[in-house]
Design a protein around this motif. Sequence first.
Motif, PDB file in Angstrom:
ATOM      1  N   VAL A 273       0.830  -1.207   0.000  1.00  5.58           N
ATOM      2  CA  VAL A 273       0.000   0.000   0.000  1.00  5.58           C
ATOM      3  C   VAL A 273       0.865   1.259   0.000  1.00  5.58           C
ATOM      4  N   SER A 274       1.952   1.237   0.735  1.00  4.73           N
ATOM      5  CA  SER A 274       2.831   2.419   0.823  1.00  4.73           C
ATOM      6  C   SER A 274       3.927   2.427  -0.224  1.00  4.73           C
ATOM      7  N   CYS A 275       3.959   1.405  -1.069  1.00  2.00           N
ATOM      8  CA  CYS A 275       4.965   1.276  -2.131  1.00  2.00           C
ATOM      9  C   CYS A 275       6.385   1.262  -1.567  1.00  2.00           C
ATOM     10  N   THR A 276       6.550   0.473  -0.526  1.00  2.00           N
ATOM     11  CA  THR A 276       7.888   0.326   0.052  1.00  2.00           C
ATOM     12  C   THR A 276       8.362  -1.129  -0.011  1.00  2.00           C
ATOM     13  N   VAL A 277       7.588  -1.987  -0.663  1.00  2.00           N
ATOM     14  CA  VAL A 277       8.002  -3.380  -0.774  1.00  2.00           C
ATOM     15  C   VAL A 277       9.177  -3.463  -1.749  1.00  2.00           C
ATOM     16  N   ARG A 278      10.174  -4.262  -1.370  1.00  2.00           N
ATOM     17  CA  ARG A 278      11.364  -4.416  -2.203  1.00  2.00           C
ATOM     18  C   ARG A 278      11.321  -5.754  -2.927  1.00  2.00           C
ATOM     19  N   ALA A 279      12.031  -5.830  -4.021  1.00  2.00           N
ATOM     20  CA  ALA A 279      12.073  -7.081  -4.773  1.00  2.00           C
ATOM     21  C   ALA A 279      12.627  -8.220  -3.910  1.00  2.00           C
ATOM     22  N   THR A 280      13.566  -7.884  -3.030  1.00  6.73           N
ATOM     23  CA  THR A 280      14.150  -8.914  -2.172  1.00  6.73           C
ATOM     24  C   THR A 280      13.181  -9.405  -1.106  1.00  6.73           C
ATOM     25  N   ASP A 281      12.096  -8.646  -0.859  1.00  9.05           N
ATOM     26  CA  ASP A 281      11.072  -9.080   0.095  1.00  9.05           C
ATOM     27  C   ASP A 281      10.192 -10.190  -0.470  1.00  9.05           C
ATOM     28  N   LEU A 282      10.199 -10.309  -1.780  1.00 10.77           N
ATOM     29  CA  LEU A 282       9.295 -11.252  -2.449  1.00 10.77           C
ATOM     30  C   LEU A 282       9.958 -12.611  -2.549  1.00 10.77           C
ATOM     31  N   ARG A 283      10.085 -13.258  -1.404  1.00  9.10           N
ATOM     32  CA  ARG A 283      10.674 -14.575  -1.363  1.00  9.10           C
ATOM     33  C   ARG A 283      10.145 -15.332  -0.151  1.00  9.10           C
TER      34      ARG A 283
END
Length: 283
Positions: A273-283
């Motif tokens: 929602v805050s657009c702070t998710v990182r690509a490295t979080d997607l695991r």
Amino acid sequence: MILSLLCVAAAAGLAAVHLPAGIVMPAAVVLPYMWYFVTAGYGSGTSAATVGPADGIVWDFVATSTTTTALRALFWAALTLVLVSALRRSRLRHLARWSLGAATALVILGGFATADIPGAQDVTCDGTSPAICLTANQEASRPEVTAATQQALSHLPAAARLPAISSMDSPTGAAHPVLPPSKVVDPEVLAGHIGVETMLAGCRDGARGRVGAEALLHWWWTANELPLDEPIYPGAPIAGDLSPEALAASTRVARMSADERDRLLTRLTPSIVSCTVRATDLR
């Protein structure tokens, strides 16, 4: 509209009865098309639209005003009188021409006006997670909208879903309208809007979580079998245009089991929602 154009074509021919046929006939054919294109492109909301087509207006929420309707009826009645008197060579043809002139003057002075249709923009919401909020003109499409929404959102856990699906600001607090203001429901376009408003709504160019958001959008596009190399609707992002880092993250999300993915997206919802998710979080 077709009847109006035919009447205009006939009027053009009869009004020029003293001109050679070689001029009258081409003019009678060309004039209605010129009127249509000029009015549709530039004349919506002008006096020309009072008696002709006004295609630039969305008629779902407004109708022609009583004054405009009366002027339109008066104009065409006067034009009909001109045609009849010309055909019969009636002595009234001069009076008919004056009547048409007066009606045309009233149209120019009166202009084109619309009136709101009472209740047309009223929004009714039904259901939860999300609520489906539709205007009165879209109400007949509720079953199709509901089915398309449920199909698209089957890929998301409840926590990551938008609070409402709507085409206008809704009383349930939907931050962004995602339903195109149309009576025709295109499941792919609706899925595209939901994906963009879910994954990218909080993002701006250069935002810290832009890469992660684009990875999630790419996953959403593939999960809903949307075209990756072209915009699904005007202004939509091209989901296939992303960095190798985002593509790798999207692939990781796609390879997860449904349960793993639901847990991941539920945990990351605040970051999405805050657009702070990182690509490295997607695991």
